[in-house]
Motif scaffolding. Structure first.
Motif, PDB file in Angstrom:
ATOM      1  N   ALA A  62      -3.900   5.278   8.986  1.00 50.20           N
ATOM      2  CA  ALA A  62      -3.614   5.714  10.358  1.00 50.20           C
ATOM      3  C   ALA A  62      -4.870   5.698  11.222  1.00 50.20           C
ATOM      4  O   ALA A  62      -4.811   5.381  12.405  1.00 50.20           O
ATOM      5  N   SER A  63      -6.009   6.017  10.636  1.00 45.37           N
ATOM      6  CA  SER A  63      -7.258   6.071  11.389  1.00 45.37           C
ATOM      7  C   SER A  63      -7.975   4.728  11.466  1.00 45.37           C
ATOM      8  O   SER A  63      -8.912   4.575  12.232  1.00 45.37           O
ATOM      9  N   GLY A  64      -7.547   3.785  10.653  1.00 46.76           N
ATOM     10  CA  GLY A  64      -8.193   2.482  10.648  1.00 46.76           C
ATOM     11  C   GLY A  64      -9.390   2.380   9.735  1.00 46.76           C
ATOM     12  O   GLY A  64     -10.094   1.374   9.733  1.00 46.76           O
ATOM     13  N   SER A  65      -9.634   3.387   8.917  1.00 44.05           N
ATOM     14  CA  SER A  65     -10.782   3.312   8.015  1.00 44.05           C
ATOM     15  C   SER A  65     -10.490   2.462   6.784  1.00 44.05           C
ATOM     16  O   SER A  65     -11.399   2.132   6.023  1.00 44.05           O
ATOM     17  N   ILE A  66      -9.233   2.082   6.591  1.00 42.92           N
ATOM     18  CA  ILE A  66      -8.853   1.108   5.569  1.00 42.92           C
ATOM     19  C   ILE A  66      -7.786   0.217   6.197  1.00 42.92           C
ATOM     20  O   ILE A  66      -6.963   0.678   6.983  1.00 42.92           O
ATOM     21  N   GLY A  67      -7.827  -1.031   5.858  1.00 46.35           N
ATOM     22  CA  GLY A  67      -6.845  -1.978   6.384  1.00 46.35           C
ATOM     23  C   GLY A  67      -5.597  -2.039   5.520  1.00 46.35           C
ATOM     24  O   GLY A  67      -5.632  -1.719   4.326  1.00 46.35           O
ATOM     25  N   TRP A  68      -4.494  -2.459   6.123  1.00 45.40           N
ATOM     26  CA  TRP A  68      -3.219  -2.561   5.421  1.00 45.40           C
ATOM     27  C   TRP A  68      -3.321  -3.458   4.184  1.00 45.40           C
ATOM     28  O   TRP A  68      -2.920  -3.063   3.090  1.00 45.40           O
ATOM     29  N   ASP A  69      -3.857  -4.655   4.348  1.00 46.57           N
ATOM     30  CA  ASP A  69      -3.931  -5.596   3.227  1.00 46.57           C
ATOM     31  C   ASP A  69      -4.763  -5.040   2.075  1.00 46.57           C
ATOM     32  O   ASP A  69      -4.397  -5.192   0.910  1.00 46.57           O
ATOM     33  N   ASP A  70      -5.884  -4.403   2.393  1.00 48.60           N
ATOM     34  CA  ASP A  70      -6.734  -3.822   1.349  1.00 48.60           C
ATOM     35  C   ASP A  70      -6.028  -2.697   0.614  1.00 48.60           C
ATOM     36  O   ASP A  70      -6.124  -2.592  -0.608  1.00 48.60           O
ATOM     37  N   ALA A  71      -5.311  -1.844   1.356  1.00 51.77           N
ATOM     38  CA  ALA A  71      -4.604  -0.718   0.730  1.00 51.77           C
ATOM     39  C   ALA A  71      -3.488  -1.209  -0.190  1.00 51.77           C
ATOM     40  O   ALA A  71      -3.302  -0.686  -1.287  1.00 51.77           O
ATOM     41  N   VAL A  72      -2.758  -2.232   0.238  1.00 53.16           N
ATOM     42  CA  VAL A  72      -1.686  -2.785  -0.594  1.00 53.16           C
ATOM     43  C   VAL A  72      -2.275  -3.478  -1.817  1.00 53.16           C
ATOM     44  O   VAL A  72      -1.814  -3.274  -2.943  1.00 53.16           O
TER      45      VAL A  72
END
Length: 142
Positions: A111-121
């Motif tokens: 939500a804060s942008g400190s991790i990206g969607w692709d990296d988290a997945v």
């Protein structure tokens, strides 16, 4: 029964505390005013009390539902909250076909942008199933 809308002042205060933001937006309509401390990450989430963490998760999911209204995707952040969002076919019974699930620290980092969607997945921190289980275009929220 639907949960009452969290007022912006309380929501932004909880979100600031949970994600380590130094200055949060006064309203959900001005998310660019939030300055996130990228070094805070999970340490910040771990340092807040459970009610504040819960409020931050609920508020950020409220922001997501306002940004991407709909009932196609169910976003789960156990044990705190769940929301349905994203336009498309409405889910009405049984297990939803499109689900995103993650823990509170990962959700707030997304939500804060400190991790990206692709990296988290890719890391396995986010489980996403279904053809519409992608929040890449909706994140970050602040």
């Amino acid at each position: 029964m639907a949960r009452a809308r969290i007022n912006d002042e309380d929501g932004w205060a909880a979100l600031r505390a949970a994600i380590g933001a130094e200055d949060a937006a006064e309203t959900a309509g001005n998310p660019d005013a939030a300055v996130v401390n990228p070094d805070a990450g999970a340490a910040s989430v771990a340092s807040v009390d459970r009610p504040t963490l819960s409020l931050a998760v609920h508020f950020s999911l409220q922001l997501l539902a306002e940004k991407a209204p709909g009932n196609t995707l169910e976003v789960r952040v156990p044990p705190f909250a769940v929301v349905q969002c994203v336009e498309g076919p409405r889910h009405t019974r049984g297990t939803p076909p499109n689900v995103v699930e993650t823990d509170a620290a990962t959700w707030l980092a997304l939500a804060s942008g400190s991790i990206g969607w692709d990296d988290a997945v890719a890391s396995g921190a986010v489980q996403a199933s279904g053809t519409r289980a992608d929040l890449r275009d909706q994140l970050p929220l602040v």
